[in-house]
Write an enzyme that holds these catalytic residues in place. Sequence first.
Site, short mmCIF file in Angstrom:
data_model
loop_
_atom_site.label_atom_id
_atom_site.label_comp_id
_atom_site.label_asym_id
_atom_site.label_seq_id
_atom_site.Cartn_x
_atom_site.Cartn_y
_atom_site.Cartn_z
N ILE A 159 22.24 -52.71 -32.44
CA ILE A 159 20.90 -52.45 -33.18
C ILE A 159 21.13 -51.05 -33.56
CG2 ILE A 159 18.54 -52.26 -32.96
CD1 ILE A 159 18.69 -54.68 -31.00
N ARG A 237 12.52 -50.47 -25.32
CA ARG A 237 12.04 -50.78 -24.00
C ARG A 237 10.66 -49.75 -23.81
NH1 ARG A 237 13.55 -55.03 -24.89
NH2 ARG A 237 14.92 -56.41 -23.59
N GLU A 266 3.50 -55.16 -20.53
CA GLU A 266 3.17 -56.39 -21.65
C GLU A 266 2.58 -57.61 -21.07
OE1 GLU A 266 6.30 -54.39 -24.69
OE2 GLU A 266 6.84 -56.27 -23.82
N HIS A 285 5.17 -56.22 -29.68
CA HIS A 285 6.67 -56.56 -29.34
C HIS A 285 7.10 -57.80 -30.12
CE1 HIS A 285 9.56 -56.74 -25.76
NE2 HIS A 285 10.08 -57.03 -26.58
#
Length: 319
Positions: A159, A237, A266, A285
Site C-alpha cells: 500500500i 491502524r 472502533e 474505516h
Amino acid sequence: MKLVILDGNSLNPGDLSYDCLKQFGEVTLYQQTATAAETIDRIGDSEIVLVNKVPITQEILDACPNIRLICVTATGYNVVDCAACARRGIPVTNVPSYSTEAVAQFTIALMLELCHQIGLHSQSVHRGEWIGRDNFCYWLTPQMELGGKTLGILGFGRIGQTVGRLAKAFGMEVIAYNRSQCDAGRQIGRYVSLDELLERSDILSLHCPLFPETAQIINAAALEKMKDGAFLINTSRGGLLNEADVAQALKDGKLRGAAVDVVSREPMEADNPLLGAPNCIITPHMAWAPVESRQRLLDCVVDNIRAFLAGESRNVVNG
C-alpha cells in the site's frame, strides 16, 4: 459440509452475494453476532466458520468441536486465537492484499481534501455564501499544491508503495521508512531513517502494521520532530497514534491538519480526543470499502475454502 457466516454485514451490507459459497454446502448467514454464547450457539456443528470481527477464542473452540476451517474475511486475523486453532489442527486463513488500490486511492483522496477542503467549500456554496459576492471567487482555507512537497511514508509495503507511485504523479518527492528495504521501493522513493522521515515530511502518511514496537509511534516526541504545519494521514491502524497527542498538536497548530480513517477503538467512542480537534478529518474505516475491493476479498475466501477441501494450504496464517 456446513458453513456459517457470523458477521456477514461487515463485508457485505447487501451489494454482494454469498451464493458463491453454496457450492461447498449448506450456508447459514448471520449479519451480526454479539456475544460468546451467541457465537457458540450459531456455530453449532458447522465445519467452516467465516468471521470478520467476531472473536474466536479457546472457549469457543472447546464448545464447537466440529470446526475444521476458520476463514477470516479480512487481512488482520487477531480476532482468532490462532495458537489454539493450531493445537487442534484447525487452519486459519486470511485475505492479504485485496484492498491495496482502494486504500491507496483513499489516502490520496484524504491528502487532496486536506489541501483543498473541497467538502467545506461545497457546503459553503450550498448555504448561499457565493451568491452576491463582490468577487468572482473565494476560499475559506489556505490552498496548497502538492508539486514539490515531500511525502513521507511510514511503512513501505504494497500500500505504501502504491501511494508513493500516485504521489509522484503530482510531482512530489517520496521518502520512506521501513524495517526492510527492496529494489521496488527504491524505484519509487528514497529510504531514510525514522527521524529524517519525521523531520522532512510536509505530509506524513502511515501504512505500517500495528505491532508492540509501532503502537503509538506517532506521539508527542515524534510530533515535536515534525515540521510546523505538516499534515498527518492514517489509513492503517488507529493504534499507531497517541490520539491525545495528535489532538493537542492540532490545537497548538503544530500540525496544520490530520486525516484518519481508523481510530484506536472502533466503533469510535464518544471520548476519543480526535473528536472536535481542529482541522481533523475523520472517516469511519471505509478505505477498503469499494465494491470491487470487497468482491475481490470474497473471491479469495472462496479460493481459500476450495484449496482447503483439495488438501492444499492457501493463505494459512497459523501453520
